[in-house]
Motif scaffolding. Sequence first.
Motif, PDB file in Angstrom:
ATOM      1  N   LEU A 135      37.857  49.787  37.639  1.00 54.59           N
ATOM      2  CA  LEU A 135      38.632  50.428  36.565  1.00 54.59           C
ATOM      3  C   LEU A 135      39.123  49.398  35.546  1.00 54.59           C
ATOM      4  CD1 LEU A 135      40.740  53.044  38.572  1.00 54.59           C
ATOM      5  CD2 LEU A 135      38.706  53.462  37.177  1.00 54.59           C
ATOM      6  N   HIS A 136      39.510  48.234  36.031  1.00 55.45           N
ATOM      7  CA  HIS A 136      39.997  47.202  35.115  1.00 55.45           C
ATOM      8  C   HIS A 136      38.903  46.743  34.158  1.00 55.45           C
ATOM      9  CE1 HIS A 136      42.204  43.967  33.434  1.00 55.45           C
ATOM     10  NE2 HIS A 136      41.597  43.007  34.115  1.00 55.45           N
ATOM     11  N   VAL A 137      37.709  46.526  34.685  1.00 57.67           N
ATOM     12  CA  VAL A 137      36.601  46.082  33.834  1.00 57.67           C
ATOM     13  C   VAL A 137      36.248  47.149  32.806  1.00 57.67           C
ATOM     14  CG1 VAL A 137      34.148  45.484  33.830  1.00 57.67           C
ATOM     15  CG2 VAL A 137      35.651  44.504  35.557  1.00 57.67           C
ATOM     16  N   ILE A 138      36.204  48.406  33.217  1.00 58.27           N
ATOM     17  CA  ILE A 138      35.815  49.485  32.299  1.00 58.27           C
ATOM     18  C   ILE A 138      36.863  49.696  31.213  1.00 58.27           C
ATOM     19  CG2 ILE A 138      35.399  51.965  32.131  1.00 58.27           C
ATOM     20  CD1 ILE A 138      34.102  51.827  34.882  1.00 58.27           C
ATOM     21  N   PHE A 139      38.122  49.845  31.617  1.00 57.12           N
ATOM     22  CA  PHE A 139      39.169  50.141  30.629  1.00 57.12           C
ATOM     23  C   PHE A 139      39.453  48.938  29.731  1.00 57.12           C
ATOM     24  CE2 PHE A 139      40.199  53.571  33.669  1.00 57.12           C
ATOM     25  CZ  PHE A 139      40.222  54.638  32.776  1.00 57.12           C
ATOM     26  N   ALA A 140      39.450  47.747  30.294  1.00 55.68           N
ATOM     27  CA  ALA A 140      39.665  46.557  29.466  1.00 55.68           C
ATOM     28  C   ALA A 140      38.535  46.387  28.462  1.00 55.68           C
ATOM     29  CB  ALA A 140      39.783  45.315  30.352  1.00 55.68           C
ATOM     30  N   SER A 141      37.310  46.658  28.873  1.00 55.63           N
ATOM     31  CA  SER A 141      36.166  46.528  27.962  1.00 55.63           C
ATOM     32  C   SER A 141      36.207  47.592  26.875  1.00 55.63           C
ATOM     33  CB  SER A 141      34.857  46.634  28.753  1.00 55.63           C
ATOM     34  OG  SER A 141      34.778  45.635  29.750  1.00 55.63           O
ATOM     35  N   VAL A 191      49.478  42.137  22.988  1.00 58.46           N
ATOM     36  CA  VAL A 191      48.679  41.845  24.187  1.00 58.46           C
ATOM     37  C   VAL A 191      48.700  40.348  24.493  1.00 58.46           C
ATOM     38  CG1 VAL A 191      46.346  41.869  25.149  1.00 58.46           C
ATOM     39  CG2 VAL A 191      47.208  43.866  23.926  1.00 58.46           C
ATOM     40  N   VAL A 192      48.520  39.533  23.467  1.00 58.92           N
ATOM     41  CA  VAL A 192      48.557  38.080  23.658  1.00 58.92           C
ATOM     42  C   VAL A 192      49.939  37.634  24.121  1.00 58.92           C
ATOM     43  CG1 VAL A 192      48.307  35.853  22.504  1.00 58.92           C
ATOM     44  CG2 VAL A 192      46.725  37.720  21.963  1.00 58.92           C
ATOM     45  N   LEU A 193      50.976  38.259  23.610  1.00 60.01           N
ATOM     46  CA  LEU A 193      52.338  37.905  23.999  1.00 60.01           C
ATOM     47  C   LEU A 193      52.588  38.177  25.477  1.00 60.01           C
ATOM     48  CD1 LEU A 193      55.135  36.917  23.057  1.00 60.01           C
ATOM     49  CD2 LEU A 193      55.701  39.308  22.552  1.00 60.01           C
ATOM     50  N   SER A 205      46.662  42.458  30.969  1.00 57.45           N
ATOM     51  CA  SER A 205      46.276  42.102  29.603  1.00 57.45           C
ATOM     52  C   SER A 205      45.236  40.989  29.555  1.00 57.45           C
ATOM     53  CB  SER A 205      47.512  41.667  28.814  1.00 57.45           C
ATOM     54  OG  SER A 205      48.182  40.606  29.472  1.00 57.45           O
ATOM     55  N   LEU A 206      45.051  40.268  30.644  1.00 52.78           N
ATOM     56  CA  LEU A 206      44.071  39.181  30.646  1.00 52.78           C
ATOM     57  C   LEU A 206      42.660  39.697  30.413  1.00 52.78           C
ATOM     58  CD1 LEU A 206      43.291  36.228  31.090  1.00 52.78           C
ATOM     59  CD2 LEU A 206      43.198  36.697  33.552  1.00 52.78           C
ATOM     60  N   GLY A 207      42.326  40.824  31.048  1.00 51.07           N
ATOM     61  CA  GLY A 207      40.995  41.382  30.875  1.00 51.07           C
ATOM     62  C   GLY A 207      40.748  41.828  29.448  1.00 51.07           C
ATOM     63  N   LEU A 208      41.735  42.460  28.836  1.00 50.86           N
ATOM     64  CA  LEU A 208      41.589  42.903  27.448  1.00 50.86           C
ATOM     65  C   LEU A 208      41.405  41.710  26.519  1.00 50.86           C
ATOM     66  CD1 LEU A 208      41.680  44.972  25.189  1.00 50.86           C
ATOM     67  CD2 LEU A 208      44.174  44.955  25.354  1.00 50.86           C
ATOM     68  N   TRP A 262      32.288  40.023  31.506  1.00 50.56           N
ATOM     69  CA  TRP A 262      32.864  40.939  32.495  1.00 50.56           C
ATOM     70  C   TRP A 262      32.540  40.527  33.925  1.00 50.56           C
ATOM     71  CZ3 TRP A 262      29.139  43.473  35.323  1.00 50.56           C
ATOM     72  CH2 TRP A 262      27.926  43.807  34.689  1.00 50.56           C
ATOM     73  N   MET A 263      31.494  39.706  34.127  1.00 53.38           N
ATOM     74  CA  MET A 263      31.281  39.143  35.458  1.00 53.38           C
ATOM     75  C   MET A 263      32.372  38.128  35.800  1.00 53.38           C
ATOM     76  SD  MET A 263      28.616  40.522  36.913  1.00 53.38           S
ATOM     77  CE  MET A 263      27.917  39.403  38.093  1.00 53.38           C
ATOM     78  N   THR A 264      32.801  37.365  34.804  1.00 51.45           N
ATOM     79  CA  THR A 264      33.924  36.455  35.003  1.00 51.45           C
ATOM     80  C   THR A 264      35.207  37.231  35.268  1.00 51.45           C
ATOM     81  OG1 THR A 264      32.884  34.864  33.519  1.00 51.45           O
ATOM     82  CG2 THR A 264      35.218  34.556  33.985  1.00 51.45           C
ATOM     83  N   LEU A 265      35.385  38.331  34.556  1.00 57.16           N
ATOM     84  CA  LEU A 265      36.563  39.171  34.766  1.00 57.16           C
ATOM     85  C   LEU A 265      36.593  39.741  36.178  1.00 57.16           C
ATOM     86  CD1 LEU A 265      39.061  40.456  33.545  1.00 57.16           C
ATOM     87  CD2 LEU A 265      37.630  42.298  32.661  1.00 57.16           C
ATOM     88  N   ILE A 266      35.442  40.040  36.724  1.00 58.36           N
ATOM     89  CA  ILE A 266      35.365  40.540  38.097  1.00 58.36           C
ATOM     90  C   ILE A 266      35.927  39.505  39.070  1.00 58.36           C
ATOM     91  CG2 ILE A 266      33.739  41.073  39.963  1.00 58.36           C
ATOM     92  CD1 ILE A 266      32.067  42.599  37.961  1.00 58.36           C
ATOM     93  N   ILE A 267      35.600  38.233  38.832  1.00 57.26           N
ATOM     94  CA  ILE A 267      36.112  37.166  39.696  1.00 57.26           C
ATOM     95  C   ILE A 267      37.634  37.148  39.697  1.00 57.26           C
ATOM     96  CG2 ILE A 267      36.387  34.658  39.798  1.00 57.26           C
ATOM     97  CD1 ILE A 267      33.948  35.430  41.152  1.00 57.26           C
ATOM     98  N   PHE A 268      38.232  37.172  38.512  1.00 63.01           N
ATOM     99  CA  PHE A 268      39.691  37.125  38.418  1.00 63.01           C
ATOM    100  C   PHE A 268      40.331  38.343  39.066  1.00 63.01           C
ATOM    101  CE2 PHE A 268      38.954  34.530  34.364  1.00 63.01           C
ATOM    102  CZ  PHE A 268      39.030  33.347  35.067  1.00 63.01           C
ATOM    103  N   SER A 269      39.743  39.515  38.837  1.00 63.65           N
ATOM    104  CA  SER A 269      40.322  40.741  39.374  1.00 63.65           C
ATOM    105  C   SER A 269      40.201  40.807  40.894  1.00 63.65           C
ATOM    106  CB  SER A 269      39.641  41.957  38.732  1.00 63.65           C
ATOM    107  OG  SER A 269      40.220  43.159  39.188  1.00 63.65           O
ATOM    108  N   VAL A 270      39.050  40.422  41.418  1.00 64.11           N
ATOM    109  CA  VAL A 270      38.859  40.436  42.871  1.00 64.11           C
ATOM    110  C   VAL A 270      39.814  39.466  43.543  1.00 64.11           C
ATOM    111  CG1 VAL A 270      37.258  39.795  44.711  1.00 64.11           C
ATOM    112  CG2 VAL A 270      36.477  41.242  42.833  1.00 64.11           C
ATOM    113  N   GLN A 271      39.971  38.280  42.973  1.00 67.31           N
ATOM    114  CA  GLN A 271      40.889  37.304  43.558  1.00 67.31           C
ATOM    115  C   GLN A 271      42.321  37.822  43.567  1.00 67.31           C
ATOM    116  OE1 GLN A 271      40.928  33.556  41.523  1.00 67.31           O
ATOM    117  NE2 GLN A 271      42.235  32.564  43.027  1.00 67.31           N
TER     118      GLN A 271
END
Length: 314
Positions: A125-131, A152-154, A191-194, A235-244
């Motif tokens: 869900l994070h990858v889809i909605f952030a993308s 978002v940056v803030l 917000s990191l994924g976005l 988004w493959m990199t984002l998967i790493i952060f989210s899974v961790q």
Amino acid sequence: MHNKEMAASGKTAASRRERPARAGWFGRLLRRLLRVKQTRSIAGDLLNLAVLAAFSVVMIIPILYVINNAFKPLSELFLYPPRFFVENPTFDNFLDLGSLMSNAWVPMSRYLFNTVFVTVTGTGLHVIFASMAAYVLEKHRFYGRNLFFSVVVLTLLFSPTVTAIPNFIILSNLHLVDTYASLILPAVGSSLGLFLMKQFMGNVHDSILEAAKIDGAGELRIFFSVVMPGVKSAWMTLIIFSVQNLWNANGGVSIRSEQLKPLTYALSQIAAGGVRRAGASAAVSVVMMIVPITIFIITQSNIMDTMTASGIKE
């Protein structure tokens, strides 16, 4: 005479072309090992390789130390000064961990299911909605777009510890405490994924999107068929952060029922058992490392592409 000079110059040029082919095999080998196009000398390649090897050793030492501890008997775990490598490897620590988990009130399979469900669902869900949000911010023009992205940056400046209490209040008012959603929703709204996806959406040229629209593709078709394949490394990199993040979540105060607790919580309770559970605690560290390291090994090529592309501006 003129023909002799031409022949001599031709031989000289040929020898110059052949000399790198004969003498440069070591340099080509180094370039192949480093997998980058080098313009330095052999000495520069050796220096670069030595620096990378030194950093690699520093980074891998903690992992090797944790793995060695997991196979140490108790007699070696309490040695002072501690030994880095195990002398008498044993599987007793993992057997003790399995015995403790089998005697728990809630089966280990339940803890494992909770963690896997939260990790897979939250990451997807994070990858889809952030993308999707990043696609709108980057490729559509609307009032307040820059202000929204600035907010978002803030939010990246605040650590999860700072936002823990506001998140709990929001989840409590929504009656989502003690549910899987209390772990999944905060991860989905990270917000990191976005931020990461928006930065890479700019690499997808507008001309490609316009061509897809001319061909009759809708927004969803363009997003999934054109945009997402173009930012695969991101988004493959984002998967790493989210899974961790989700794999190591222990539920905190948002999960109260023992049946909904994740695996990290159960293993942390074992590790908190004191000296008598030192061996099982060492095995816990290895178990918790397996999934993040495995995911990283599978997706490391895409992560390298992300790091490389992050420094390219067109």
